[in-house]
Structure formats: C-alpha cells, structure tokens
Design an enzyme around this catalytic site. Structure first.
Site, mmCIF file in Angstrom:
data_model
loop_
_atom_site.group_PDB
_atom_site.id
_atom_site.type_symbol
_atom_site.label_atom_id
_atom_site.label_comp_id
_atom_site.label_asym_id
_atom_site.label_seq_id
_atom_site.Cartn_x
_atom_site.Cartn_y
_atom_site.Cartn_z
ATOM 1 N N VAL A 171 -17.127 3.603 -4.027
ATOM 2 C CA VAL A 171 -17.723 2.262 -3.902
ATOM 3 C C VAL A 171 -19.133 2.346 -3.323
ATOM 4 O O VAL A 171 -20.053 1.688 -3.822
ATOM 5 C CB VAL A 171 -16.872 1.345 -2.984
ATOM 6 C CG1 VAL A 171 -17.459 -0.057 -2.944
ATOM 7 C CG2 VAL A 171 -15.444 1.284 -3.454
ATOM 8 N N GLY B 221 -20.955 5.949 4.079
ATOM 9 C CA GLY B 221 -20.040 6.467 3.067
ATOM 10 C C GLY B 221 -20.516 6.153 1.671
ATOM 11 O O GLY B 221 -20.608 4.982 1.277
ATOM 12 N N VAL B 222 -20.862 7.216 0.927
ATOM 13 C CA VAL B 222 -21.310 6.998 -0.456
ATOM 14 C C VAL B 222 -20.321 7.665 -1.420
ATOM 15 O O VAL B 222 -20.678 8.499 -2.235
ATOM 16 C CB VAL B 222 -22.775 7.461 -0.700
ATOM 17 C CG1 VAL B 222 -23.744 6.453 -0.162
ATOM 18 C CG2 VAL B 222 -23.047 8.840 -0.087
ATOM 19 N N GLY B 223 -19.054 7.250 -1.281
ATOM 20 C CA GLY B 223 -18.013 7.679 -2.207
ATOM 21 C C GLY B 223 -18.012 6.757 -3.413
ATOM 22 O O GLY B 223 -19.066 6.234 -3.817
ATOM 23 N N LYS C 122 0.849 -1.188 0.000
ATOM 24 C CA LYS C 122 0.000 0.000 0.000
ATOM 25 C C LYS C 122 0.884 1.236 0.000
ATOM 26 O O LYS C 122 1.930 1.259 0.657
ATOM 27 C CB LYS C 122 -0.877 0.023 1.266
ATOM 28 C CG LYS C 122 -2.153 0.807 1.080
ATOM 29 C CD LYS C 122 -3.209 -0.035 0.390
ATOM 30 C CE LYS C 122 -4.538 0.656 0.267
ATOM 31 N NZ LYS C 122 -5.578 -0.238 -0.248
HETATM 32 P P1 NAD Z 1 -14.032 7.349 -1.231
HETATM 33 O O1 NAD Z 1 -13.050 8.254 -0.592
HETATM 34 O O2 NAD Z 1 -14.430 7.578 -2.648
HETATM 35 O O3 NAD Z 1 -15.364 7.279 -0.362
HETATM 36 C C1 NAD Z 1 -15.387 7.238 1.028
HETATM 37 C C2 NAD Z 1 -16.568 8.072 1.467
HETATM 38 O O4 NAD Z 1 -16.754 7.916 2.857
HETATM 39 C C3 NAD Z 1 -16.380 9.585 1.215
HETATM 40 O O5 NAD Z 1 -17.495 10.082 0.518
HETATM 41 C C4 NAD Z 1 -16.266 10.159 2.631
HETATM 42 O O6 NAD Z 1 -16.789 11.466 2.723
HETATM 43 C C5 NAD Z 1 -17.087 9.167 3.417
HETATM 44 N N1 NAD Z 1 -16.800 9.137 4.846
HETATM 45 C C6 NAD Z 1 -15.599 9.203 5.481
HETATM 46 N N2 NAD Z 1 -15.767 9.101 6.805
HETATM 47 C C7 NAD Z 1 -17.100 8.962 7.018
HETATM 48 C C8 NAD Z 1 -17.899 8.793 8.167
HETATM 49 N N3 NAD Z 1 -17.358 8.774 9.391
HETATM 50 N N4 NAD Z 1 -19.242 8.675 8.028
HETATM 51 C C9 NAD Z 1 -19.802 8.698 6.795
HETATM 52 N N5 NAD Z 1 -19.098 8.855 5.663
HETATM 53 C C10 NAD Z 1 -17.761 8.975 5.766
HETATM 54 O O7 NAD Z 1 -13.411 5.882 -1.071
HETATM 55 P P2 NAD Z 1 -13.859 4.560 -1.842
HETATM 56 O O8 NAD Z 1 -12.935 4.331 -2.991
HETATM 57 O O9 NAD Z 1 -15.328 4.573 -2.049
HETATM 58 O O10 NAD Z 1 -13.493 3.458 -0.759
HETATM 59 C C11 NAD Z 1 -14.285 3.298 0.402
HETATM 60 C C12 NAD Z 1 -13.626 2.266 1.301
HETATM 61 O O11 NAD Z 1 -13.556 1.012 0.605
HETATM 62 C C13 NAD Z 1 -12.192 2.598 1.703
HETATM 63 O O12 NAD Z 1 -11.962 2.084 2.988
HETATM 64 C C14 NAD Z 1 -11.364 1.824 0.695
HETATM 65 O O13 NAD Z 1 -10.068 1.540 1.184
HETATM 66 C C15 NAD Z 1 -12.202 0.567 0.550
HETATM 67 N N6 NAD Z 1 -11.997 -0.145 -0.700
HETATM 68 C C16 NAD Z 1 -12.180 0.480 -1.876
HETATM 69 C C17 NAD Z 1 -12.000 -0.217 -3.050
HETATM 70 C C18 NAD Z 1 -12.240 0.436 -4.396
HETATM 71 O O14 NAD Z 1 -12.408 -0.293 -5.377
HETATM 72 N N7 NAD Z 1 -12.299 1.757 -4.473
HETATM 73 C C19 NAD Z 1 -11.611 -1.573 -3.023
HETATM 74 C C20 NAD Z 1 -11.466 -2.200 -1.785
HETATM 75 C C21 NAD Z 1 -11.663 -1.471 -0.621
#
Ligand code: NAD
Length: 360
Positions: free
Chosen positions: A193, A189-191, A86
């Site tokens: 994923v 969290g609605v980022g 990482k």
């Molecule tokens: P992202 O940054 O796009 O989305 C994360 C979201 O969570 C953001 O919108 C943020 O504002 C929100 N957030 C943060 N803290 C919060 C809280 N306390 N309460 C509510 N919302 C909160 O990230 P992502 O790419 O969507 O990834 C999300 C998680 O999944 C991460 O932990 C990442 O490591 C994991 N993950 C992602 C992938 C991928 O394909 N992107 C693969 C495996 C694991």
C-alpha cells in the site's frame, strides 16, 4: 451517507452463532494459524490472512482478535453488509518453495471452507493475490482473487486511493484546501500500500519522505519517484504536514505521539493506535487523526464487490466511485466529531458501534 442501502443484503447465508476464534495447523508442515471472527451482526466476517512469525500463538491470537474487531468497524463505517474477521498464520512462509506454498494455501482454503461462509478471507500483509488463487482450490469463500479469475486483483491500489481521499479531507479541514501540492508527507512503510500511496502523493505534487525496514524498498521508491529517505526510527518525528503510517500496527503510542511533528495523521496501517488514549493524546496535541478503519477501507470495498459477496460481477468503475467517497465520509466524520466535541478516534468508534447496534 454512512449507511447507504446498496450493499445491505448479502447473498451468503451464515450462522451468527459461529462467532469465535478457531485454530488450525497444516499436517504436513505443522504451521499454525488462527481465525478470529468478531461481530457477525451485519454479515459474514471478511478480513485478510496475515502471515508473519509471532513470539507465541497467544500473541498471534490476540493480534487476530484485535484486527478482526477493526474489520467489524471498517465494514460498519463503509456501509457494507459484513462482519469482521481475520486470519493469522504464525509463520513468514518465506522458507516454502512455490509448490509447498501453493499446497499450504490450498489446505488452508479447506480449513476456511470448514467455517461454512462465516469467514471470507483475502490478502493481507505477508500474503498475495496468487495465494488467494491457491486458497480458491479449497473454498469459494475467498476474495482478492486475480482479475483473470473474476476477482478485483490486489486490494492495495484501492486502499491507497481511499487513504489519499481521507488525507485530502483532513487537509481541507486543517489547511482550508484539500490540495496536497507542496505538502510534506512522511510515509512509514513502502510495502504494497505504501508504495501505491507514494505514487499518488507524488502525482498530487506532495513532497514525500519515506522509511522502510527493507532497504531495497525505499531505494526503489527513491529511484522511481525521487523521494527523500530517512531511517525507520526517525520517520514519525519528521517535520511534515502529514504522517502516514503504512507499516504494521501500534505506530501511535505514548512515546511516538509525543515525538510527532505533523498536523495530520492519516495512513493505511490497521490498528495504528496502541490504545484509545493515544487517539485522545493526538487530539489534545492538536493533531488531526483520520481513523485508520475509516480511511483504509478501499481494499475492503473492492474485494467485497467480488461475486461471492456482492452476487454481481466485479465492476471496477463503481468500486472506484465508492472508494473516492471515503473523502466525503471522512469530512462527515470530522463534522460529527466537532459537533459532538469528541476526538475523531472516539467519534469513529461511536458511529461504528451505533451501526453494529452496541454501546461504545
Ligand atoms: P506490506 O507488508 O506489503 O508492507 C508493510 C511495509 O512496512 C513493509 O515493507 C515493511 O518492511 C514495512 N515496515 C514494517 N515495520 C516498519 C517500521 N517500523 N518502519 C518502517 N517500515 C516498516 O503490507 P501492506 O499490504 O502494504 O499493508 C500495510 C498496512 O496497511 C498493514 O498494517 C495492513 O494491515 C494495512 N492495510 C492494508 C490493506 C491492503 O490493501 N493491503 C488494506 C487495509 C489495511
């Protein structure tokens, strides 16, 4: 099931002796980054580049190491010939304009290249597919490239699909049927994923409640899917069938576990358990926990099908099939946990360590 041989041989050569944590800083900006290489027992370390501001470089390093260890387990349980790594960039990069950002990632690519294939990077929280294209200028050891460059594009839809399959397997175990129709799912969290998962859940007929620190994101989900929105500090205690952590790590600690009002925890976030004890506490509370590194492997499965890792052209249909299999893998893990009288969190660790050749 766990260790099917298709991906056993990696076309990359690397040195197992390279396992370590390495630091770097860009000369122009002074922005610092850390790459943690965990186990290289099964192959080169693959894991995303995360960008966020940490309280200190020590904290960034500890996060990188914990995330790299989870990547080792993730690759092991997905049956991939990869180790865990990482990268963490200790900056949120929002202050950079497009040109500065592109130059930053091209330089970062050169740093990744200096690791000679021991580390392969990809997108993570705070970085994008476009950033990966910039990294490609400095190294070939990058996946998650745009589709027009022969890559798999964003890993997020694959991750969300895998989480959905894991969730269905958990529903089958807890409710006797895998259908999520009529089930309430609380998404934290609605980022990248989370929003993909919400779309899949709504399509599956689930009632979705969600929260995000960024208001615009929940508003968008509400407008698009008619989901219910609650405050970020309430989401884990919403009365729901499933709680889906899709934000950052450590969502499950002694305090939040006690407040949970769900039957299943299954989400995309890495390192959801603040400690192994949190996994045991969930088990004691009768909440079925789907180990994060088992169900969130969809993105890893997708990016590892890119040519630099697989030696073959990216095959979307084959990848989707492999991601769908996360459902069967989850069922198998839950069976193994039950037979071994272990919590799912512990059982996943045992299986991953067995695959890595260690002792849990
Ligand atoms: P992202 O940054 O796009 O989305 C994360 C979201 O969570 C953001 O919108 C943020 O504002 C929100 N957030 C943060 N803290 C919060 C809280 N306390 N309460 C509510 N919302 C909160 O990230 P992502 O790419 O969507 O990834 C999300 C998680 O999944 C991460 O932990 C990442 O490591 C994991 N993950 C992602 C992938 C991928 O394909 N992107 C693969 C495996 C694991």
């Amino acid at each position: 099931m766990y260790y099917s041989g298709e991906y056993r041989q990696s076309p990359l050569s690397f040195s197992p002796a390279a396992a370590r944590t390495v630091s770097w800083s860009q000369e122009a900006s002074g922005i610092q980054a850390v790459v943690a290489l965990d186990s290289l027992a099964l192959g080169p370390a693959l894991g995303g580049t995360r960008a966020r501001k940490y309280a200190s470089l020590d904290e960034a390093e500890a996060d990188a190491q914990a995330l790299a260890a989870a990547m080792s387990y993730k690759a092991a349980l997905a049956g991939l010939p990869l180790g865990g790594g990482k990268a963490v960039i200790d900056a949120d990069l929002k202050g950079l304009d497009v040109k500065e950002r592109a130059a930053f990632f091209a330089d970062f690519g050169q740093f990744v290249d200096s690791l000679k294939g021991a580390y392969i990077t990809t997108e993570d929280s705070g970085t994008t597919t476009e950033d990966m294209a910039c990294i490609r200028q400095g190294t070939r050891y990058v996946v998650g490239l745009p589709e027009k460059m022969g890559g798999s594009g964003s890993p997020s839809p694959y991750t969300a699909l895998g989480v959905l399959q894991g969730m269905k397997a958990c529903a089958k175990k807890v409710f006797g049927k895998e259908s999520l129709a009529g089930r309430t799912v609380a998404v934290q969290g609605v980022g990248s994923v989370g929003r993909e998962l919400v779309a899949l859940l709504v399509q599956a007929g689930a009632h979705v409640v969600c929260a995000d620190l960024i208001k615009a994101r929940v508003q968008e989900a509400k407008k698009k899917f008619g989901v219910q929105v609650v405050a970020p500090e309430e989401i884990h205690s919403v009365e729901a069938d499933v709680f889906a952590p899709c934000a950052l790590g450590d969502a499950l600690n002694a305090k939040t576990v006690e407040a949970l009002a769900c039957k299943i925890v299954c989400g995309a976030a890495n390192n959801q358990l603040a400690s192994q004890e949190a996994g045991e506490a969930l088990h004691e509370q009768g909440i079925l926990y789907a180990p994060d590194y088992l169900v969130n492997a969809g993105g890893l499965i997708a990016v590892s099908a890119e040519p630099v890792v697989s030696g073959k052209a990216f095959d979307r249909a084959a990848v989707l099939e492999r991601v769908q299999a996360i459902g069967a893998r989850t069922e198998e893990l839950l069976r193994f946990a039950e037979e071994s009288v272990l919590s799912p969190a512990w059982a996943a660790r045992v299986l991953a360590e067995q695959r890595l050749g260690g002792v849990p």
